[in-house]
Scaffold this motif. Structure first.
Motif, PDB file in Angstrom:
ATOM      1  N   THR A  21       0.826  -1.207   0.000  1.00  0.00           N
ATOM      2  CA  THR A  21       0.000   0.000   0.000  1.00  0.00           C
ATOM      3  C   THR A  21       0.858   1.254   0.000  1.00  0.00           C
ATOM      4  OG1 THR A  21      -1.811  -1.112   1.153  1.00  0.00           O
ATOM      5  CG2 THR A  21      -1.744   1.281   1.316  1.00  0.00           C
ATOM      6  N   LEU A  22       1.931   1.251   0.771  1.00  0.00           N
ATOM      7  CA  LEU A  22       2.756   2.452   0.830  1.00  0.00           C
ATOM      8  C   LEU A  22       3.698   2.563  -0.362  1.00  0.00           C
ATOM      9  CD1 LEU A  22       5.977   2.111   2.122  1.00  0.00           C
ATOM     10  CD2 LEU A  22       4.602   1.270   3.983  1.00  0.00           C
ATOM     11  N   CYS A  23       3.915   1.473  -1.077  1.00  0.00           N
ATOM     12  CA  CYS A  23       4.792   1.504  -2.254  1.00  0.00           C
ATOM     13  C   CYS A  23       4.153   2.191  -3.447  1.00  0.00           C
ATOM     14  CB  CYS A  23       5.169   0.092  -2.678  1.00  0.00           C
ATOM     15  SG  CYS A  23       6.265  -0.742  -1.545  1.00  0.00           S
ATOM     16  N   GLY A  24       2.842   2.178  -3.536  1.00  0.00           N
ATOM     17  CA  GLY A  24       2.189   2.717  -4.724  1.00  0.00           C
ATOM     18  C   GLY A  24       2.571   1.875  -5.928  1.00  0.00           C
ATOM     19  N   ASP A  25       2.939   2.530  -7.014  1.00  0.00           N
ATOM     20  CA  ASP A  25       3.309   1.824  -8.242  1.00  0.00           C
ATOM     21  C   ASP A  25       4.810   1.603  -8.377  1.00  0.00           C
ATOM     22  OD1 ASP A  25       0.677   1.658  -9.019  1.00  0.00           O
ATOM     23  OD2 ASP A  25       0.746   3.555 -10.120  1.00  0.00           O
ATOM     24  N   GLY A  26       5.585   2.143  -7.442  1.00  0.00           N
ATOM     25  CA  GLY A  26       7.034   2.051  -7.558  1.00  0.00           C
ATOM     26  C   GLY A  26       7.614   0.818  -6.895  1.00  0.00           C
ATOM     27  N   PHE A  27       8.831   0.481  -7.289  1.00  0.00           N
ATOM     28  CA  PHE A  27       9.550  -0.638  -6.680  1.00  0.00           C
ATOM     29  C   PHE A  27      10.284  -0.133  -5.440  1.00  0.00           C
ATOM     30  CE2 PHE A  27      13.575  -2.840  -6.006  1.00  0.00           C
ATOM     31  CZ  PHE A  27      13.107  -4.130  -5.759  1.00  0.00           C
ATOM     32  N   HIS A  28      10.194  -0.882  -4.368  1.00  0.00           N
ATOM     33  CA  HIS A  28      10.904  -0.557  -3.132  1.00  0.00           C
ATOM     34  C   HIS A  28      11.614  -1.814  -2.646  1.00  0.00           C
ATOM     35  CE1 HIS A  28       8.162   2.722  -3.518  1.00  0.00           C
ATOM     36  NE2 HIS A  28       8.361   3.212  -2.318  1.00  0.00           N
ATOM     37  N   GLU A  29      12.872  -1.668  -2.302  1.00  0.00           N
ATOM     38  CA  GLU A  29      13.629  -2.794  -1.753  1.00  0.00           C
ATOM     39  C   GLU A  29      13.422  -2.833  -0.249  1.00  0.00           C
ATOM     40  OE1 GLU A  29      18.224  -4.303  -1.161  1.00  0.00           O
ATOM     41  OE2 GLU A  29      17.817  -2.629  -2.494  1.00  0.00           O
ATOM     42  N   LEU A  30      12.748  -3.850   0.210  1.00  0.00           N
ATOM     43  CA  LEU A  30      12.433  -3.999   1.620  1.00  0.00           C
ATOM     44  C   LEU A  30      13.671  -4.435   2.397  1.00  0.00           C
ATOM     45  CD1 LEU A  30      10.208  -3.955   3.773  1.00  0.00           C
ATOM     46  CD2 LEU A  30       9.620  -6.297   3.093  1.00  0.00           C
ATOM     47  N   ILE A  31      13.971  -3.745   3.485  1.00  0.00           N
ATOM     48  CA  ILE A  31      15.104  -4.078   4.349  1.00  0.00           C
ATOM     49  C   ILE A  31      14.625  -4.837   5.579  1.00  0.00           C
ATOM     50  CG2 ILE A  31      17.013  -3.158   5.728  1.00  0.00           C
ATOM     51  CD1 ILE A  31      16.780  -0.592   3.938  1.00  0.00           C
ATOM     52  N   ARG A  32      13.593  -4.270   6.240  1.00  0.00           N
ATOM     53  CA  ARG A  32      13.127  -4.890   7.482  1.00  0.00           C
ATOM     54  C   ARG A  32      11.696  -4.462   7.774  1.00  0.00           C
ATOM     55  NH1 ARG A  32      16.313  -3.269  12.779  1.00  0.00           N
ATOM     56  NH2 ARG A  32      15.058  -1.394  12.544  1.00  0.00           N
ATOM     57  N   ILE A  33      10.939  -5.392   8.361  1.00  0.00           N
ATOM     58  CA  ILE A  33       9.636  -5.092   8.947  1.00  0.00           C
ATOM     59  C   ILE A  33       9.695  -5.594  10.384  1.00  0.00           C
ATOM     60  CG2 ILE A  33       7.130  -5.385   8.875  1.00  0.00           C
ATOM     61  CD1 ILE A  33       7.399  -6.308   5.961  1.00  0.00           C
ATOM     62  N   LYS A  34       9.481  -4.683  11.323  1.00  0.00           N
ATOM     63  CA  LYS A  34       9.573  -5.045  12.733  1.00  0.00           C
ATOM     64  C   LYS A  34       8.371  -4.498  13.487  1.00  0.00           C
ATOM     65  CE  LYS A  34      12.073  -2.756  15.643  1.00  0.00           C
ATOM     66  NZ  LYS A  34      13.086  -2.094  16.442  1.00  0.00           N
ATOM     67  N   GLY A  35       7.717  -5.354  14.252  1.00  0.00           N
ATOM     68  CA  GLY A  35       6.658  -4.913  15.142  1.00  0.00           C
ATOM     69  C   GLY A  35       7.271  -4.485  16.460  1.00  0.00           C
TER      70      GLY A  35
END
Length: 173
Positions: A75-89
């Motif tokens: 959802t936050l990426c929109g139409d662009g490519f984003h390289e994910l580094i980390r998702i932390k709760g």
């Protein structure tokens, strides 16, 4: 900084809160929620709290719940490519302390997005180069803030709510 209220549907927001508030959800204890080297702060000890690592590209980790959270990242990426580094709760419990250690999540260029899982107090604070607070964001369920990851920031623990739960996304555009 970009602030988006109600970034996802109320149903998805409720399901994320239910997941992360469930007794079966695995949280790991942290001596300092900012991962900051305590030697650098002397007597200013870190704030204990809990974390759940959904995804970490550096060590190849992906939790069983990662695929449930990924649509929020998309959802936050929109139409662009984003390289994910980390998702932390992150889960913070009430204290009478001020804010937690000021920090940046990584020492290389990146973007940070914070999603607030629940309504709480315990603002996120942002600092200028003189270490003065220049902005603060109140945790509201469904709110997402996106900012340059090189900006010094700090969480603060709730004082009147039972907890503060966030999901922290770090990525490169």
């Amino acid at each position: 900084m970009k602030v988006i209220k109600n970034v996802i549907s109320p149903l998805y927001a409720d399901k994320i809160e239910e997941l992360m508030s469930n007794v079966q959800f695995q949280w790991g204890f942290l001596k300092d929620v900012t991962y900051v080297d305590q030697a650098a702060f002397g007597a200013n000890r870190g704030t204990p709290g809990f974390a759940h690592l959904f995804f970490d590209a550096q060590n190849g980790h992906q939790s069983d719940h990662c695929n449930f959270i990924l649509p929020l990242f998309y959802t936050l990426c929109g139409d662009g490519f984003h390289e994910l580094i980390r998702i932390k709760g992150g889960l913070l419990l009430p204290t009478q302390e001020g804010y937690n250690n000021k920090h940046v999540d990584f020492d290389f260029p990146h973007t940070t997005a914070l999603y607030y899982v629940n309504d709480s107090d315990g603002d996120t604070l942002f600092f200028n180069d003189n270490l003065e607070i220049v902005n603060r964001v109140k945790p509201e369920k469904g709110k997402l803030i996106i900012f340059d990851g090189s900006i010094l920031h700090a969480s603060s623990c709730p004082t009147s709510h039972t907890n503060r739960i966030v999901i922290n996304f770090n990525y490169v555009k």
